[in-house]
Design an enzyme around this catalytic site. Structure first.
Site, PDB file in Angstrom:
ATOM      1  N   LYS A 220       0.873  -1.174   0.000  1.00  0.00           N
ATOM      2  CA  LYS A 220       0.000   0.000   0.000  1.00  0.00           C
ATOM      3  C   LYS A 220       0.910   1.225   0.000  1.00  0.00           C
ATOM      4  O   LYS A 220       1.952   1.233   0.681  1.00  0.00           O
ATOM      5  CB  LYS A 220      -0.882  -0.038   1.248  1.00  0.00           C
ATOM      6  CG  LYS A 220      -1.925   1.079   1.330  1.00  0.00           C
ATOM      7  CD  LYS A 220      -2.796   0.905   2.583  1.00  0.00           C
ATOM      8  CE  LYS A 220      -3.885   1.972   2.674  1.00  0.00           C
ATOM      9  NZ  LYS A 220      -4.767   1.776   3.847  1.00  0.00           N
TER      10      LYS A 220
ATOM     11  N   SER B 201      -9.647   1.841   2.995  1.00  0.00           N
ATOM     12  CA  SER B 201      -8.784   2.659   2.172  1.00  0.00           C
ATOM     13  C   SER B 201      -7.714   1.831   1.453  1.00  0.00           C
ATOM     14  O   SER B 201      -7.026   2.348   0.582  1.00  0.00           O
ATOM     15  CB  SER B 201      -8.079   3.693   3.062  1.00  0.00           C
ATOM     16  OG  SER B 201      -7.220   3.043   3.988  1.00  0.00           O
TER      17      SER B 201
ATOM     18  N   SER C 272      -9.963  -0.641   7.285  1.00  0.00           N
ATOM     19  CA  SER C 272      -9.461  -0.459   5.927  1.00  0.00           C
ATOM     20  C   SER C 272      -8.742  -1.645   5.314  1.00  0.00           C
ATOM     21  O   SER C 272      -8.375  -1.602   4.147  1.00  0.00           O
ATOM     22  CB  SER C 272      -8.540   0.760   5.874  1.00  0.00           C
ATOM     23  OG  SER C 272      -9.311   1.921   5.913  1.00  0.00           O
TER      24      SER C 272
END
Lengths: 480, 485
Positions: free
Chosen positions: B75, B150, B174
């Site tokens: 990420k 997210s 998330s």
């Protein structure tokens, strides 16, 4: 109307840790800008603070020395505000749960001793420095100082004059140096303070509106700044006005204070516990071991100098007010334990004069206590006189070598040979027949005159005791 | 090779069936063929191939870790030395991190091959992955729908077969919510299990790195390599780490599974409820005992979270001020202007919304009413879970109240968006380990089962997930290979 000053001090003592409070960067002073700033000090995305345990130990030592409460759980908080030299946009400090709570110190005030209460002492990180002069139309940022550990020592508003404020400040200044937690260097900003000043009619209990004087870093300026600010308050109040609560700066050139920012513009710091740092838990064992390791503190040392060593108040105070001086004295005393007064005289006399003349600190003294002790040995064993010793000391200070070398090379050995002394005395008596006659007529005060002449003639090397004795003998003899 | 597990890849590499170079080449091609998903912000072809060659070398030298040569994606919230780390924000569009996050470092030590950095909601704020400066991420199951946020880029990349496994971060859900919405297996361990050093902070007391993969066994292997005490993170825990990669055996019939009524209340899509209840029956049929548990304060978790997380974010994001790194506005008139315009231009709407909320709840006069109160609520929620875990080994329910919703459907309604994390947020406030595993499809879209454990019981959570995946094959369901739209 007579007015009373009310003063509270916030002292920032830079802790003498080797690395910063939340990073491994060095805290050494004077490096090129931004060479001692790690990613943590620069506030880079993703980095995290790790508490320097040495800073915690130093804060506890201070707390124990002022008889404060060491809270077993203390919490770091974030104080949020924007400024270019504050890299993270917040300063890590302590707010609700400081490490040191309460405590007290005794000062010698104008009317005898007085106890000043401490509110708290808490740990925090210093910010960086904004450099305005070197960059025209712009501001340079040096983050070497960012993250340097500070102990903020807050007093209750117990101080009633600028003199008391300075006495208290000096007391704390000496204490942090005794504890070896701060070098006390005010020029480098290692020890600085803010003063909260207000005035009120004498006898009134309620406090007046206060102003805060920021970043005072010399004892002299602090005294002047507080006095000039209190006078300003009195002028405002006597003129029917009201003092505005605000932060002010002192300008030593003009001996004036000026507003920095008013309360209306004051920041809302939005304090909250720093989620990157867990609460600090302090064990009883740690507190006990730190208490056991506390050095002799200035008050105790002063008492010992007076009561055990027999020094007078002035000598005891002067020596203990400065830890480096006192430490020098201690090392000298270790070699001459029976001669405390003589050691004190040397430290406060010749040594201090030489330091002042060259404007160096005692830790940089060109004659170490052990070398001075060797010089005093030569006085004690009558190799040289006290006055010759002062000459030798000057030569040692100038780098001419150790006491024995100088005495040898310069031929300064005291003359104790009776034959030689008798010859010199006889010569002096021969040169001053008039005075000799007067002496014989009963003007015995002239003995000193003859002694002086003999010492002069011998270049100071004659043993004064022997000279005295021989002179008396020779003068009491029948005229030839 | 579409959707081959990490464990299989590792075995294939060990047997020499293919090289890491070949594997890496394959996944780089998949990324290239699926740019319509917008799952990646940065792809590092050269770096990845170089790491693959080094991994092959290491395997030949006989000093390989199970993960050596396995391609992964991070990420874009994790700092990678010398690489761009944007956190999905214009603010960090030009930011090249000068150091590796601890997670990045540990996985690199194992010899993993970093394909690139996945797309994400800006500064990890969002439940749909529509808040990225680099555009929306599309759900591989239906590219008109969101992948969840997210960590939506990581979820879409794994679901779409662009990489076998990826890291994510979970602050309020998330990792788990996008895993549920994309039919992947996502896990966040206990708060403090994985170092936060080098992970750009959103809400420090909640942020927790996790993994999105294809199965519990895959997730276990990567998590084990990531977890463990880090002296650079004071909040990381020094509790010993179990050998997750080796041992996910569990006797289901010994399990007591808590089922809170509050997880099946109003707002839950009936089809999602049906699939989750069916999953619970799988455990019951295998001998586990389902026990009703009470979580009386859980309904307060969303409001408490939306006080605490913005408060911390408002402070954490203060360092993005245009002075030292990141976006700086052109020709600032003065300092105030520099701050104001750099931040206004650099941050997107959701980030600005949360900074303002956080600034408000921390300000003098409101701190006690909001921040302090929210922390008290957090304590009550944590205590609720502790009480429940005195009776049960695990708690289960739905991960998300709905399946993936349409892109833009909730974009103008932040509160409705916030409610999407209603089941995950309480778990984050309590700092518990939890996973989401695929447990069915509703109208062709994945549904996630939420498995929550007590503190430090990652092994129990993953073992239950693994047991479920041995009985069912929902985790093997792949999205239809649609044409790039």
């Amino acid at each position: 109307m007579s007015w009373e000053m009310v003063i509270g001090l916030e002292i920032h003592a830079q802790l003498a840790t080797r690395s910063k409070i939340f990073s491994g960067s060095s805290t050494a002073y004077g490096a090129s800008p931004n060479t001692q700033a790690s990613l943590v000090d620069l506030g880079f995305p993703g980095v995290l603070p790790v508490l320097n345990e040495e800073a915690v130990r130093m804060a506890i030592r201070f707390g124990l020395a002022v008889d404060a409460r060491i809270d077993q759980r203390s919490v770091f908080a974030r104080k949020n505000y924007f400024y270019p030299d504050l890299p993270k946009g917040y300063q890590i400090s302590q707010f609700e749960a400081p490490i040191v709570a309460g405590g007290q110190l005794t000062i010698d005030g104008e009317n005898g001793t007085k106890t000043i209460r401490l509110t708290r002492a808490h740990l925090e990180e210093d910010a960086g420095k904004s450099l305005h002069e070197a960059f025209s139309g712009a501001t340079g940022i040096d983050l070497n100082r960012a993250g340097t550990p500070l102990l903020e020592i807050v007093s209750e508003p117990d101080l009633r004059s600028a003199g008391e404020a300075v006495a208290y400040l000096k007391k704390v200044h000496a204490l942090v140096q005794y504890l070896e937690i701060c070098d006390g260097n005010m020029q480098e900003g290692s020890f600085r303070c803010d003063a909260n000043v207000s005035v009120r009619p004498a006898g009134q209990d309620a406090l007046g509106t206060r102003t805060e004087l920021k970043n005072l870093n010399s004892f002299r300026f602090i005294e002047k700044a507080i006095n000039v600010e209190a006078e300003r308050h009195i002028d405002v109040l006597e003129g029917g006005g009201q003092v505005v609560q605000e932060t002010r700066l002192y300008d030593p050139d003009k001996n004036q204070t000026r507003a920095m920012r008013s309360k209306e513009e004051a920041n809302d710091y939005r304090y909250f516990p720093d989620p990157d740092l867990l609460p600090v838990f302090i064990s009883d064992e740690l507190i006990d071991s730190l208490r056991a390791s506390l050095p002799e503190l200035p008050d105790a040392r002063r008492e010992r100098y007076r009561d055990v060593l027999g020094l007078n108040d002035y000598d005891a105070d002067t020596l203990t007010n400065s830890k480096p001086h006192s430490d020098y004295f201690e090392r000298l005393l270790a070699h001459h334990p029976a001669d405390a007064k003589r050691c004190a005289n040397w430290v406060l006399g010749e040594l201090t004069a030489a330091l002042n003349k060259d404007n160096v600190s005692v830790t940089e003294a060109r004659v170490a206590p052990e070398r001075l002790a060797a010089l005093l040995d030569r006085v004690e064993d009558n190799t040289i006189s006290g006055s010759i010793a002062k000459e030798v000391f000057t030569l040692m200070w100038q780098g001419e070598g150790d006491a024995d070398d100088i005495i040898e090379q310069q031929g300064l050995k005291q003359i104790t040979d009776t034959g030689a002394l008798t010859a010199t005395i006889q010569a002096v008596l021969d040169q001053h027949p008039a005075q000799l006659a007067q002496y014989r007529e009963g003007k015995t005060k002239l003995l000193g005159f003859f002694v002086g002449k003999v010492m002069q003639q011998s270049g100071g090397k004659a043993n004064p005791g022997q000279v005295n004795q021989l002179l008396r003998d020779m003068l009491s003899g029948e005229p030839e | 090779m579409h959707r081959v597990s990490v464990v299989q890849l590792s075995n294939g590499l060990a047997k020499g069936e293919y090289s890491s170079e070949e594997l890496t080449q394959y996944f780089l091609e998949q990324i290239d063929a699926n740019t319509h998903l917008n799952a990646f912000i940065t792809v590092d072809e050269n770096g990845a191939m170089e790491q693959a060659r080094a991994a092959d070398e290491r395997r030949r030298a006989g000093d390989a870790h199970a993960l050596t040569g396995v391609p992964i994606a991070h990420k874009d919230i994790f700092c990678v030395k010398g690489g761009r780390t944007t956190c999905g924000s214009r603010m960090l569009d030009n930011f090249v991190a000068p150091y590796n996050a601890t997670v990045v470092e540990r996985l690199a030590q194992c010899g993993t091959v970093l394909l690139g950095k996945t797309n994400m909601d800006e500064f990890a704020m969002g439940s749909s992955n529509e808040n990225s400066f680099y555009g929306d991420v599309k759900n591989p199951w239906d590219t008109t729908r969101v992948p969840g946020g997210s960590s939506g880029g990581s979820a879409a990349a794994v679901a779409g077969g662009l990489c076998p496994i990826a890291t994510g971060t979970d602050t309020g859900g998330s990792v788990r919510q996008p895993a549920a919405l994309t039919g992947t297996t996502g896990m966040k361990p206990t708060y403090g299990r994985v170092s936060r050093y080098g992970m750009i902070a959103f809400a420090s007391s909640l942020d927790q790195a996790g993994v999105i993969g294809q199965s519990a066994t895959d997730v276990a292997v990567l998590l084990e390599a990531m977890m463990g005490f880090d002296p650079a993170d004071s909040t990381s825990t020094d509790q010993p780490v179990a050998a997750l990669g080796d041992d996910l055996s569990i006797n289901i019939s010994d399990l007591r599974i808590g089922v809170p009524d509050v997880f099946f209340a109003e707002g839950l899509d009936p089809q999602v409820e049906e699939r989750v209840r069916a999953a619970l029956r799988v455990f019951a049929d295998a001998g586990a005992e389902l026990v009703p548990v009470e979580l009386p304060h859980l309904s307060l978790s969303v409001p408490a979270y939306y006080v605490i997380a913005p408060a911390e974010c408002s402070s954490n994001l203060s360092r993005f001020d245009g002075v030292r790194f990141g976006h700086r506005c052109d020709d600032p008139a003065d300092l105030e202007d520099l701050y104001r315009r750099s931040r206004t231009e650099g941050f997107g709407d959701e980030v600005l919304r949360r900074i303002l909320t956080g600034t408000f709840v921390l300000s003098a006069g409101y701190y006690d009413a909001y921040y302090k109160k929210a922390q008290q609520v957090r304590r009550l929620i944590t205590d609720d879970f502790k009480r429940a875990f005195n009776k049960v080994d695990l708690i289960m329910g739905p991960t998300s109240p709905t399946t993936a919703f349409g892109l833009g459907d909730k974009a103008d309604d932040p509160v409705s968006m916030y409610l999407n994390d209603i089941y995950t947020i309480g778990v984050s406030l309590a700092g518990l380990p939890a996973a989401s595993v695929p447990c069915g499809l509703a109208d062709g879209l994945p549904v996630g089962l939420h498995i929550i454990g007590s503190h430090y019981r990652e092994q129990t959570v993953l073992s239950a997930a693994h047991a479920f995946q041995q009985i069912t094959d929902w985790h093997e369901a792949a999205p239809p290979k649609g044409e790039p739209s």
